[in-house]
Design a protein around this motif. Structure first.
Motif, PDB file in Angstrom:
ATOM      1  N   PRO A 237     -31.458 -44.365 -37.368  1.00 25.34           N
ATOM      2  CA  PRO A 237     -30.422 -43.802 -37.865  1.00 25.34           C
ATOM      3  C   PRO A 237     -30.430 -42.734 -38.877  1.00 25.34           C
ATOM      4  O   PRO A 237     -29.297 -42.160 -39.160  1.00 25.34           O
ATOM      5  CB  PRO A 237     -29.695 -45.361 -38.619  1.00 25.34           C
ATOM      6  N   ASP A 240     -28.366 -39.855 -37.795  1.00 23.71           N
ATOM      7  CA  ASP A 240     -26.953 -39.812 -37.231  1.00 23.71           C
ATOM      8  C   ASP A 240     -26.140 -38.758 -37.952  1.00 23.71           C
ATOM      9  O   ASP A 240     -26.257 -38.662 -39.377  1.00 23.71           O
ATOM     10  CB  ASP A 240     -26.320 -41.193 -37.486  1.00 23.71           C
ATOM     11  N   CYS A 244     -23.566 -41.629 -33.331  1.00 28.54           N
ATOM     12  CA  CYS A 244     -24.840 -42.337 -33.116  1.00 28.54           C
ATOM     13  C   CYS A 244     -25.823 -41.180 -32.545  1.00 28.54           C
ATOM     14  O   CYS A 244     -25.436 -40.956 -31.165  1.00 28.54           O
ATOM     15  CB  CYS A 244     -24.784 -43.546 -32.426  1.00 28.54           C
ATOM     16  N   LEU A 287     -22.816 -45.551 -24.720  1.00 24.98           N
ATOM     17  CA  LEU A 287     -22.818 -46.542 -25.613  1.00 24.98           C
ATOM     18  C   LEU A 287     -22.868 -47.901 -24.829  1.00 24.98           C
ATOM     19  O   LEU A 287     -23.674 -48.751 -25.157  1.00 24.98           O
ATOM     20  CB  LEU A 287     -21.697 -46.522 -26.416  1.00 24.98           C
ATOM     21  N   MET A 304     -31.631 -50.310 -35.838  1.00 23.22           N
ATOM     22  CA  MET A 304     -30.304 -49.703 -36.862  1.00 23.22           C
ATOM     23  C   MET A 304     -30.767 -49.620 -38.394  1.00 23.22           C
ATOM     24  O   MET A 304     -30.105 -49.020 -39.302  1.00 23.22           O
ATOM     25  CB  MET A 304     -29.275 -50.776 -37.003  1.00 23.22           C
ATOM     26  N   THR A 546     -19.458 -43.957 -36.433  1.00 20.63           N
ATOM     27  CA  THR A 546     -20.981 -44.321 -36.172  1.00 20.63           C
ATOM     28  C   THR A 546     -21.368 -45.929 -36.622  1.00 20.63           C
ATOM     29  O   THR A 546     -21.977 -46.374 -35.815  1.00 20.63           O
ATOM     30  CB  THR A 546     -21.561 -43.480 -37.271  1.00 20.63           C
ATOM     31  N   GLN A 547     -20.487 -46.330 -37.426  1.00 22.25           N
ATOM     32  CA  GLN A 547     -20.860 -47.573 -37.900  1.00 22.25           C
ATOM     33  C   GLN A 547     -20.633 -48.695 -36.802  1.00 22.25           C
ATOM     34  O   GLN A 547     -21.197 -49.722 -36.455  1.00 22.25           O
ATOM     35  CB  GLN A 547     -20.072 -48.148 -39.112  1.00 22.25           C
ATOM     36  N   SER A 549     -20.504 -47.930 -33.457  1.00 25.25           N
ATOM     37  CA  SER A 549     -21.301 -47.602 -32.544  1.00 25.25           C
ATOM     38  C   SER A 549     -22.531 -48.609 -32.800  1.00 25.25           C
ATOM     39  O   SER A 549     -22.857 -49.192 -31.643  1.00 25.25           O
ATOM     40  CB  SER A 549     -21.704 -46.185 -32.481  1.00 25.25           C
ATOM     41  N   TRP A 550     -22.970 -48.640 -33.919  1.00 21.45           N
ATOM     42  CA  TRP A 550     -24.107 -49.646 -33.973  1.00 21.45           C
ATOM     43  C   TRP A 550     -23.698 -50.971 -33.852  1.00 21.45           C
ATOM     44  O   TRP A 550     -24.397 -51.637 -33.117  1.00 21.45           O
ATOM     45  CB  TRP A 550     -24.822 -49.454 -35.484  1.00 21.45           C
TER      46      TRP A 550
END
Length: 597
Positions: A237, A240, A244, A287, A304, A546-547, A549-550
Motif C-alpha cells: 500500500p 497508493d 489502490c 478490482l 494491505m 482506497t480504503q 478498495s482494499w
C-alpha cells in the motif's frame, strides 16, 4: 543579485575548504564528450535546516524528492562517487504526511527539489518564489552546459508550464532527443516462465485465461524457496494515491489507459475518461478480478500491510508468480542463480491486452528537476544535476560507476564488467569489500552495502532509458537490453526457451508485436489547480475509495464484494465523487489538447 553574491561567497568558501584538505576544487562543467528502494523511512517533515555532516569537510545537499522512498544520508557506491566528484553528501528527504506544507511554511524546500508532477504543489512553489531561476546570471548555461546544449526543448517547455511563462525553473524527467519512438516497456506482464513451460504453454487471451493459469501455477508450485506459500500477486500500500495503486495499474496494463490523469483512467487515443466508479469501469473490473484471486488463495494476505521491501524479499525467494511491473517481477527474481537453475520470470502478454507505453519526448515528462530558491549552493546543485544529465551520469545512475560496472569496449560498444553483470542480475548484490578507484582523482574508496542501496535514492531520471546515448559511437540507447554485447550473450536454457517460444530476442520486440498503446508526450501541459473546496472533497473521496478498495480485495465471497463495492460507491458519491469526476474529465481534455501529434 544579492542571492547570487551570497552563493558565490559560499562556493568560494567551499573551494578554500577543499583546497585546505589537499583536494583540487574545480567547477564540474559536465563531460560533454562522454555522456524504483525503501528503507529506514522516517518523517522528515520538520527537517528544514541542513543535516549535520556525517563526514568532515563534506557539504550536505538537502534533496527534497516527492519520488523518494528513502530518508537520510545517501550511502553506498554513489556516496563515494559524489564525495569524490563534488565533495558532497546527499540528505534525501522524501514526501511524507505534512512534509511539503512544513517546508513551504519555512520557505525552504531544499537545495535540489524533485517533483512528482508539474501540478498543484509545483505551481504553488513557483508562485511563492521557492524555486531558483535557472537563467539568473546564466546559472544553467554556465554550470549546466550539457543540459543547456542538449535539453533546450525541455527547458523551454518548463518555461511554458511555469507561471507567467517567462522563467525556467528546471526540466522534466525522461528527456529524449526526438519523439519518433516510444520509451522502454515498463508494464511487462511477468510470469514464472518455468512454470508456464511445465504447464505446456496454454494460450492466454484475456484476464480469465490468466486467472486460470495462475491457479494452475499455484497448484504445481505451492511453496517458495523459504518454505512459505506462493501467491499470484503480492501487493503493497506504500504507493497508493487516489486509488489502490496495483489495481489501477493492472487496469492500465490491460486496457492501455493512463491511470495518472485523474480519478480513473484516460484513453490517450480518443481523449475519453473513464471514472473509477463508473459502471463496469476498468478500475472496478480489475478490482473484481483481484478479489477473485484472493478468494482462490492467490493474493498475499500481507498485501494491505506490508512494505515494498517486504514484498521484494518474497519475490527474491520465488514467492510471487506474476507481476505487471518489470521491477516487481524479473528485476527482483532473475538472478544468475535462478536462471542457471532453470527458473525465470518473463513476459506473457494476454492476446487481448493493450499494454501501455510512454511516448518519447524532447520536452521531458512531468517529474521535474529543480533547485530551491533558498539554497546556498545553486552552482553546485546545478553541477550535480548537469552531471546526472550527461550520458555518463545517466548511465551511472542506472548501472553504477563507469569502469567499475560498465564501460565502452575497444569498438565503442557498451558492456558490463564482471561486477556489472552481477549487479545487473541481482540488484541486492553485496558490494562490501569492492574498491572504487576514481578516474579523476585516483583516490580509492572501499564500498559497502548492496548495489540497490547504493543507487542514488532521489528516484528520478534525466534521459529516457530508450533514448540514444549521445556518447555511443553506434547509437546505442540507455536500455541495457538493446546493447549489442547483451544481445550477443549466450542465453541460459530458460531464457532461450522464451526466445524460441515467442520468436523474439528482446522484450521490446515482443511487445511491439502486440496491440500496444502509446501515450503521446505533451507540450505545455499543466493540470489546473483544485479549489480549496474541491481539495477537501477530493481527499475525502480518494481516502474512502482506497480504503474500500482494499476491503473489496479481501472480501470472502462474491456477495460480500458486491456489498462493499456498492458501499464504496454510495459513500464516495456522498462525499462528492461527481465533482471529482468532472474535474478529472476536464483534466483529461486539457491533456488531450496538449498531446504532441
Amino acid at each position: 543579485m544579492r542571492k547570487r553574491l551570497v552563493s558565490l561567497l559560499m562556493v568560494l568558501a567551499m573551494v578554500i575548504s577543499l583546497c585546505a584538505c589537499g583536494k583540487e576544487a574545480k567547477p564540474e562543467q559536465g563531460n560533454t564528450s562522454s555522456p524504483e528502494t525503501s528503507e529506514n523511512k522516517t518523517d522528515s517533515g520538520s527537517n528544514t535546516s541542513k543535516t549535520e555532516s556525517t563526514k568532515k569537510d563534506l557539504i550536505t545537499i538537502d534533496v527534497y524528492s516527492e519520488l523518494a522512498n528513502y530518508s537520510g544520508i545517501q550511502g553506498g557506491w554513489s556516496a563515494a562517487l559524489l564525495e569524490d566528484k563534488f565533495g558532497v553528501q546527499l540528505n534525501i528527504i522524501p514526501r511524507s504526511e505534512g512534509t511539503y506544507e512544513t517546508r513551504v511554511e519555512a520557505g525552504n524546500l531544499g537545495d535540489i527539489v524533485v517533483w512528482g508532477s508539474s501540478g498543484e504543489d509545483y505551481q504553488n512553489a513557483v508562485n511563492l518564489g521557492l524555486l531558483y531561476d535557472w537563467e539568473e546570471d546564466k546559472l544553467c548555461e554556465e554550470y549546466g552546459p550539457y543540459i543547456w546544449k542538449n535539453m533546450q526543448y525541455a527547458l523551454q517547455n518548463n518555461r511554458e508550464i511555469s507561471g507567467d511563462g517567462s522563467t525556467i525553473y528546471g526540466f522534466g524527467h525522461a528527456v529524449a532527443p526526438s519523439a519518433d519512438s516510444h520509451s522502454a516497456f515498463f508494464y511487462t506482464w511477468d510470469i514464472r516462465w518455468d512454470l508456464y513451460k511445465q504447464l505446456g504453454y496454454p494460450e492466454i487471451k484475456d484476464m480469465d485465461d490468466l486467472f486460470d493459469l495462475l491457479v494452475k501455477m499455484k497448484e504445481i508450485c505451492p511453496t517458495d524457496e523459504a518454505g512459505e506459500p506462493t501467491y499470484a500477486l503480492s501487493m503493497w500500500p506504500d504507493w497508493d494515491g487516489d486509488m489502490c495503486m496495483y489495481v489501477k495499474c493492472i487496469a492500465t496494463t490491460y486496457f492501455g489507459y493512463d491511470g495518472d490523469v485523474g480519478l480513473g483512467h484516460y484513453n490517450a487515443k480518443t481523449g475519453e475518461f473513464y471514472g473509477a466508479l463508473d459502471d463496469n469501469s476498468p478500475y472496478l473490473q480489475m478490482l473484481e478480478w483481484t478479489n477473485r484471486l484472493y478468494r482462490a488463495g492467490l493474493i498475499d494476505p500481507d498485501s494491505m500491510s506490508q512494505t515494498y521491501d517486504e514484498m521484494a524479499e518474497k519475490l527474491a525467494n520465488g514467492g510471487i508468480l506474476f507481476s505487471v511491473f518489470n521491477y516487481a517481477g524479473r528485476s527482483g527474481y532473475n538472478t544468475l542463480e535462478h536462471l542457471n537453475a532453470g527458473k525465470a520470470m518473463n513476459s506473457l502478454c494476454p492476446k487481448n491486452a493493450h499494454t501501455l507505453v510512454g511516448g518519447m519526448s524532447p520536452y521531458g515528462g512531468s517529474r521535474i528537476w529543480s533547485i530551491g530558491a533558498d539554497t546556498k549552493y545553486p552552482e553546485l546543485c546545478m553541477q550535480i544535476i548537469n552531471w546526472l544529465a550527461t550520458p555518463e551520469g545517466a548511465m551511472t545512475s542506472l548501472y553504477g560507476p563507469k569502469g567499475l560496472c560498465w564501460d565502452y569496449d575497444s569498438d565503442g560498444y557498451i558492456y558490463f564488467t564482471e561486477l556489472g553483470e552481477q549487479t545487473n542480475a541481482d540488484s541486492k548484490h553485496d558490494m562490501t569489500g569492492v574498491t572504487y578507484v576514481s578516474p579523476e582523482t585516483g583516490k580509492s574508496y572501499a564500498l559497502s552495502s548492496d548495489f540497490n542501496s547504493g543507487c542514488i535514492q532521489i528516484n528520478n531520471i534525466t534521459w529516457d532509458s530508450a533514448a540514444v546515448n549521445l556518447d555511443s559511437k553506434h547509437g546505442e540507447t540507455y536500455d541495457k537490453d538493446t546493447w549489442k554485447t547483451q544481445l550477443e550473450k549466450n542465453f541460459t536454457p530458460i531464457q532461450q526457451d522464451w526466445v524460441d517460444f515467442t520468436g523474439f530476442n528482446t522484450t521490446a520486440e515482443y511487445f511491439e508485436s502486440t496491440d500496444y498503446y502509446v501515450i503521446p508526450s505533451t507540450k505545455g501541459y499543466t493540470p489546473e489547480n483544485k479549489s480549496a473546496e474541491l481539495t477537501t472533497i477530493w481527499k475525502q473521496v480518494t481516502e474512502c475509495l482506497t480504503q474500500y478498495s482494499w476491503k473489496c480485495i479481501y472480501a470472502q465471497s462474491e456477495g460480500e464484494f458486491n456489498y462493499l463495492k456498492n458501499e464504496m460507491i454510495k459513500k464516495c458519491n456522498a462525499y462528492g465523487y461527481k465533482d471529482c469526476l468532472k474535474f478529472s474529465k476536464e483534466t483529461a481534455a486539457l491533456r488531450f489538447s496538449c498531446q504532441v501529434k
